[in-house]
Design a protein around this motif. Structure first.
Motif, PDB file in Angstrom:
ATOM      1  N   SER A  93      -3.983  -3.180  -2.537  1.00  0.00           N
ATOM      2  CA  SER A  93      -2.973  -4.000  -1.931  1.00  0.00           C
ATOM      3  C   SER A  93      -3.795  -5.242  -0.935  1.00  0.00           C
ATOM      4  O   SER A  93      -3.150  -6.357  -0.835  1.00  0.00           O
ATOM      5  N   GLU A 101      -5.073   1.116  -1.122  1.00  0.00           N
ATOM      6  CA  GLU A 101      -5.485   0.626   0.029  1.00  0.00           C
ATOM      7  C   GLU A 101      -6.154  -0.826  -0.339  1.00  0.00           C
ATOM      8  O   GLU A 101      -5.943  -1.923   0.209  1.00  0.00           O
ATOM      9  N   GLU A 152       0.885  -1.301   0.064  1.00  0.00           N
ATOM     10  CA  GLU A 152      -0.027   0.145  -0.106  1.00  0.00           C
ATOM     11  C   GLU A 152       0.814   1.245   0.247  1.00  0.00           C
ATOM     12  O   GLU A 152       0.616   2.176  -0.638  1.00  0.00           O
TER      13      GLU A 152
END
Length: 687
Positions: free
Chosen positions: A469, A466, A439
């Motif tokens: 990942s 976000e 991230e």
């Protein structure tokens, strides 16, 4: 020393840098085939013979990212605690926190294999400069790089064949002035014997790092195994039972990682202006994220101890390097050195070589333009073990179908065994930590490259850093070594058929990443190597081999004396003792004694030398190196430098640069009176 004191010291790191054609006293990370024996005899009155060098070479060990030494006839290896902390982490669990509590064995049956670890001992050195030069003659750009790497792989294969107990490596020296084939004896079953608890091995934490006085038991022991049994090692270095004296001559035999003392001014300016500040900003932010992550749970704190320690160490190193590069005295000394070399060129030299410094300077515009795209697409995401596994599997599957000479160099036949071992060994994977790193670098790509960049669009698509990942980490099965092995064995067909999201993601990025890599090799790497080889020839003509090459994580020997230093009217003594440890302890982290050390205070001899400083010239990669006296005995393990040594990537200042070592006598004292490892003490002393 506090961080405030560190900042005050920083401005003076490079004030006394001296750049001379020949190495000054105690300067140099010398190769074993070009050690200045006569200079050592002249300076210290010690005459070293071939038997001494042979013994040290055969007992010096290279391990992953660090150095070590064989210290018993049964394959026992001394290194630093921070060099084996990753092994302790991989062997640990929620029930057994070996990182913070230590790993101790009573019998050899309790010794455990370190996943991914190898140990290598240098056997021979062969000059292959003519072979490499012949292979690259008349070539430019990416063709030059490809031919150079292909010939290196061919020489490595010829030197070692299919013997998996031997590793051959072609290493360039003097920025391409020489190439040599290093042949190593390789051990792939390396087991953890002893690792002290974190509060003992890294007492003082980040505030004390790169400072002195120090009070660290930064030592650990491994053992070499083969066919399930400890390796017999009749050539080893005895463990000294007496501390060295002030001004005593000592040597460091290890594998310094990378120095940039032979780079041109324009290359140093690129480091100063582009790569170093960029990396420092990212290290700083990532450090904050890791600290926040570690505070969320006890398990997060356990798994973050080593990564956070490593990151903080890298940040401080980068800060010291940045200060050195920003110091006008350092850069002016580099300019003066270049001007002197140019002034010494003959008319024939100028006709043959032109102005390679100007050539490299011209390349820097492209190097700066390509730095961020190449970094984010080719390098940054490999901070995640899971993505690194995926990329290795994807590229290995592509490359192994080609003849060895046509592959990417890391997948040449001679290099595949190590790649396979590191891929398949069962290292622990912590999904939340993996996601944090993926991230972070996805966010940084979008920030630095902008949301409109084709690289950002390729990396993220319509997803957020976000969300992407999390999807990749939650969905992948690559944490399982069996899955990785099946994909490795299955080759390209298995990769194409895989529905693993991390494999599919690596496939998605790979063509563009390799395209950028080739562009960088064509426009930057190749032309730079060609120009650097010309400078190397000019330098050789001026100085011969009176100078040493930059560090290349290959075996080197440095010499120096045990001594402190004077700075701004303050004399720093070269020794600390166990008494100083207990005086320094405050009861608060990072100056809190480990329970074992607190309980053993009455048993320990307070006068025993704990850590000491010396003038030896070292750099990262030397961690764990044996510090040796003139009799060939190990008097300690080097684990750090002082605050002034952080500019050591670019120069050596003998008045201030110091190596910091944990003494052999302190290790014996702790093994005996703190940990009760009587069998280990007996093995080390023969008593």
């Amino acid at each position: 020393m506090s961080l405030k004191s560190f900042l005050a010291y920083g401005a003076a790191f490079a004030l006394s840098a001296v750049l001379a054609p020949a190495a000054s006293a105690d300067e140099g990370m010398w190769t074993f085939d070009n050690f200045p024996t006569a200079k050592v005899k002249e300076t210290y009155g010690v005459d070293l013979n071939k038997a001494w060098f042979d013994k040290v070479q055969m007992a010096a060990v290279r391990i992953s990212g660090c150095s070590a030494s064989v210290v018993s006839p049964d394959g026992l290896v001394l290194t630093n605690a921070h060099c084996v902390i990753s092994c302790a982490q991989n062997l640990a669990s929620a029930q057994n926190d070996y990182v913070n509590d230590g790993f101790f064995t009573t019998t050899r049956e309790e010794e455990k294999t370190c996943p991914g670890q190898t140990a290598e001992i240098l056997l021979t050195i062969t000059d292959v400069t003519a072979d490499i030069n012949a292979a690259t003659k008349g070539l430019t750009g990416a063709d030059f790089v490809k031919a150079q790497e292909a010939k290196s792989g061919e020489l490595e294969k010829a030197g070692c064949g299919d013997d998996k107990t031997i590793r051959c490596q072609v290493i360039g020296f003097y920025q391409g002035g020489q190439y040599k084939l290093y042949k190593y004896r390789r051990y792939t079953d390396v087991r953890l014997v002893f690792y002290p608890e974190f509060k003992a091995g890294f007492f003082g934490g980040d505030p004390d790092n790169f400072n002195f006085p120090r009070f660290n038991l930064d030592s650990g022991f491994l053992r070499l195994y083969e066919n399930g049994k400890p390796v017999k090692t009749p050539t080893y270095m005895k463990f000294a039972t007496q501390a060295p004296k002030e001004n005593e001559l000592v040597f460091v035999a290890g594998n310094p990682g990378t120095t940039n003392r032979l780079l041109t001014v324009s290359q140093l300016e690129t480091l100063r202006d582009v790569s170093t500040p960029t990396q420092q900003l990212m290290r700083s932010e990532l450090r904050g994220r890791l600290i926040q992550f570690s505070e969320q749970s006890a398990d997060n704190k356990r798994i973050t101890t080593n990564p956070l320690n490593s990151l903080e160490n890298g940040f401080k190193v980068g800060y010291g390097q940045q200060l050195a590069l920003q110091d006008p005295k350092v850069m002016n000394a580099k300019r003066d050195e270049e001007a002197k070399l140019k002034a010494g060129m003959s008319t024939e030299d100028k006709a043959a070589y032109g102005d390679p410094w100007a050539d490299i300077a011209a390349i820097q515009t492209t190097a700066r333009e390509l730095y961020l795209p190449n970094y984010f697409l080719e390098s940054s995401l490999t901070s995640s073990n899971l993505f690194s596994y995926a990329r290795t599997l994807v590229r290995a599957a592509k490359e192994r179908s080609k003849p060895s000479a046509e592959r990417l160099p890391e997948f040449a036949d001679s290099r595949l065994p190590l790649t396979e071992k590191r891929l398949i060994d069962g290292s622990q994977i912590h999904p939340a930590h993996e996601q944090l790193r993926l991230e972070f670098y996805m966010l940084k790509t979008r920030e630095y490259m902008t949301a409109d960049s084709p690289i950002t669009k390729l990396m993220l698509g319509k997803e957020s850093p976000e969300g992407l990942s999390k999807r990749l980490v939650d969905g992948t099965k690559l944490a399982d070594p069996k899955v990785r092995k099946a994909l490795w064995d299955g080759g390209w067909a298995a990769i194409q058929a895989s529905d693993d999201p991390m494999i599919q993601y690596a496939l998605k990025l790979d063509d563009e990443a390799l395209k950028l890599r080739k562009e960088y090799e064509t426009k930057v790497t190749g032309p730079t190597r060609i120009a650097a080889e010309k400078i190397a020839k000019i330098r050789f003509k001026a100085y011969g081999t009176s100078t040493y090459p930059d560090a290349t994580f290959s075996l080197r020997l440095s010499y120096g004396k045990v001594t402190g230093w004077d700075y701004r009217g303050v004399k720093v003594a070269p020794f600390t003792t166990f008494a100083g440890l207990y005086d320094r302890a405050t009861g608060n982290d990072p100056f809190e004694l480990s329970p074992k050390f607190a309980a053993a205070q009455a048993k320990i001899d307070p006068k025993v030398v704990y850590n000491f400083s010396s003038t030896n010239d070292i750099i990262g990669g030397n961690s764990g190196s044996p510090v040796i006296n003139a009799r060939g005995e190990v008097v300690g393990a080097a684990f750090d430098g002082n605050i002034h040594s952080l500019g050591g990537s670019y120069y050596y200042d003998g008045t201030l640069n110091r190596t910091v070592t944990v003494s052999s006598v302190a290790i014996l004292e702790a093994l005996d009176k703190v940990y009760g490892r009587t069998a280990l003490v007996k093995e080390l002393t023969g008593k």
